[in-house]
Design an enzyme around this catalytic site. Structure first.
Site, PDB file in Angstrom:
ATOM      1  N   ASP A  39       0.819  -1.221   0.000  1.00 31.09           N
ATOM      2  CA  ASP A  39       0.000   0.000   0.000  1.00 31.09           C
ATOM      3  C   ASP A  39       0.852   1.271   0.000  1.00 31.09           C
ATOM      4  OD1 ASP A  39      -1.847  -2.038   0.582  1.00 31.09           O
ATOM      5  OD2 ASP A  39      -1.812  -1.602   2.723  1.00 31.09           O
ATOM      6  N   GLU A 208     -11.159  -1.312  -2.952  1.00 36.36           N
ATOM      7  CA  GLU A 208     -10.462  -0.567  -1.874  1.00 36.36           C
ATOM      8  C   GLU A 208      -9.377   0.301  -2.505  1.00 36.36           C
ATOM      9  OE1 GLU A 208      -9.139  -3.940   0.356  1.00 36.36           O
ATOM     10  OE2 GLU A 208      -7.564  -4.442  -1.059  1.00 36.36           O
TER      11      GLU A 208
HETATM   12  O1  FUB Z   1      -2.377  -3.959   3.663  1.00 40.21           O
HETATM   13  C1  FUB Z   1      -3.620  -4.071   4.300  1.00 40.21           C
HETATM   14  C2  FUB Z   1      -4.752  -4.002   3.336  1.00 40.21           C
HETATM   15  O2  FUB Z   1      -4.487  -4.795   2.201  1.00 40.21           O
HETATM   16  C3  FUB Z   1      -4.998  -2.647   2.744  1.00 40.21           C
HETATM   17  O3  FUB Z   1      -5.651  -1.772   3.565  1.00 40.21           O
HETATM   18  C4  FUB Z   1      -5.753  -3.030   1.554  1.00 40.21           C
HETATM   19  O4  FUB Z   1      -5.891  -2.006   0.621  1.00 40.21           O
HETATM   20  C5  FUB Z   1      -4.938  -4.166   1.046  1.00 40.21           C
HETATM   21  O5  FUB Z   1      -3.843  -3.724   0.288  1.00 40.21           O
END
Ligand code: FUB
Length: 325
Positions: A39, A208
């Site tokens: 991320d 997301e």
């Molecule tokens: O790294 C944790 C979670 O995994 C993130 O918040 C999401 O977007 C995914 O990448």
């Protein structure tokens, strides 16, 4: 020319050419730095490039954030534990996906914690520091957004400053994305004209990891699709005349490459002082199966003549040095 002299000249030319060649082809390599980091949020602060990633570990071990700085996108310095759950009393685990902005000489570090569900403590928080590398301290002593609104889990925030100086925050997991307006000091939310605080802007296929940038008067909205532990995780985008959309999905722009890496997603975008654009994202090496084996990578991002984004080519080389002048 005697033989000895000839050999010395030949050696000198060889060495010189070698140096010139290696200076020419100096690239960042991918991943950008060792370790499992996901991320990645890129920023340009204090005449340096910065990357603020998630520590890609089991949820109970995600109790801190490291960050990285670079003068040229090639050489990176690690800054350890710039924010930890010892500082954020309400955060226990699953500290995810930083978004960092500079305002009036202070650095504001937005993050999510606890993988929050209905009725639990957790969500999106904000910390503050005097330097990009921290140390950051919790600004509020509680989450900025704790509740689940419009079905969006309060995670994966991205803070966007519009041309009029207003700060908005796009966020959301569980296939829903909201936008909120932030107070000037980031201590809370401001209602929109209709009195509401949350506006849903979810595009088709959204999962997301929202991200926004503005180019030539248009709002480019990007997000991740698929499951982050799977191979098919990827990034898609839309272009809109308004910050609030509608965001009509145009297509994928960062996709896994079966010859380079799997699960390429949750990215951010850098518009460097040189004018070049870069996508910074995480991907899983072809040899890895564990969901958390995510590494931070960079590749150049280019635009087509009509303003659409060309698919990003995933590489092992990364990008050439782009020094901050
Ligand atoms: O790294 C944790 C979670 O995994 C993130 O918040 C999401 O977007 C995914 O990448």
């Amino acid at each position: 020319m005697n033989r000895k002299f000839f050999l010395s000249v030949a050696l000198a030319i060889y060495l010189f050419a070698g140096c010139a060649f290696s200076a020419d082809v100096q690239t960042s390599g991918n991943p950008l730095f060792p370790g499992w980091y996901a991320d990645p949020e890129v920023a340009f602060f204090d005449g340096q490039y910065w990357i603020f990633p998630t520590s890609s570990l089991p949820f109970d071990e995600q109790t801190y954030f490291d960050c990285f700085s670079s003068p040229d996108l090639v050489n990176w310095t690690k800054h350890e534990r710039v924010l930890t759950n010892e500082e954020v009393k309400w955060a226990r685990r699953a500290m995810w996906a930083p978004a960092v902005v500079e305002k009036d000489g202070k650095y504001y570090f937005f993050f999510a914690a606890n993988d929050v569900h209905e009725g639990e403590v957790g969500g999106i928080g904000v910390a503050v520091a005097d330097k990009p590398e921290g140390p950051y301290r919790d600004l509020l002593g509680k989450p900025l957004i704790n509740k689940i609104v419009n079905g969006a889990q309060p995670i994966d925030q991205y803070v966007f400053r519009d041309d009029d100086g207003t700060y908005y925050m796009f966020y959301g997991g569980w296939r829903h994305c909201n936008v909120v307006k932030l107070k000037d000091d980031f201590t809370g939310l401001i209602p929109f004209e209709d009195g509401s605080y949350f506006r849903e802007v979810t595009p088709d296929n959204y999962v997301e990891g929202p991200f926004m940038f503005k180019k030539d008067g248009k709002y480019y909205f990007m997000w991740s699709e698929g499951g982050w532990t799977t191979s098919n995780y990827c990034v898609a985008y839309a272009i809109s005349d308004s910050l609030f959309g509608p965001f009509e999905r145009i297509g994928k722009v960062i996709e896994p490459d079966p010859n380079v890496g799997k699960g390429a997603g949750h990215h951010s975008v850098l518009h460097a002082p040189s004018g070049k654009w870069y996508a910074i994202y995480h991907r899983r090496p072809l040899t890895e199966r564990d969901g958390n084996s995510r590494a931070t990578c960079i590749d150049e991002m280019k635009f087509n003549d009509d303003g659409t984004i060309a698919p990003v080519k995933l590489t092992f080389e990364g990008v050439k040095a782009d020094p901050v002048k």
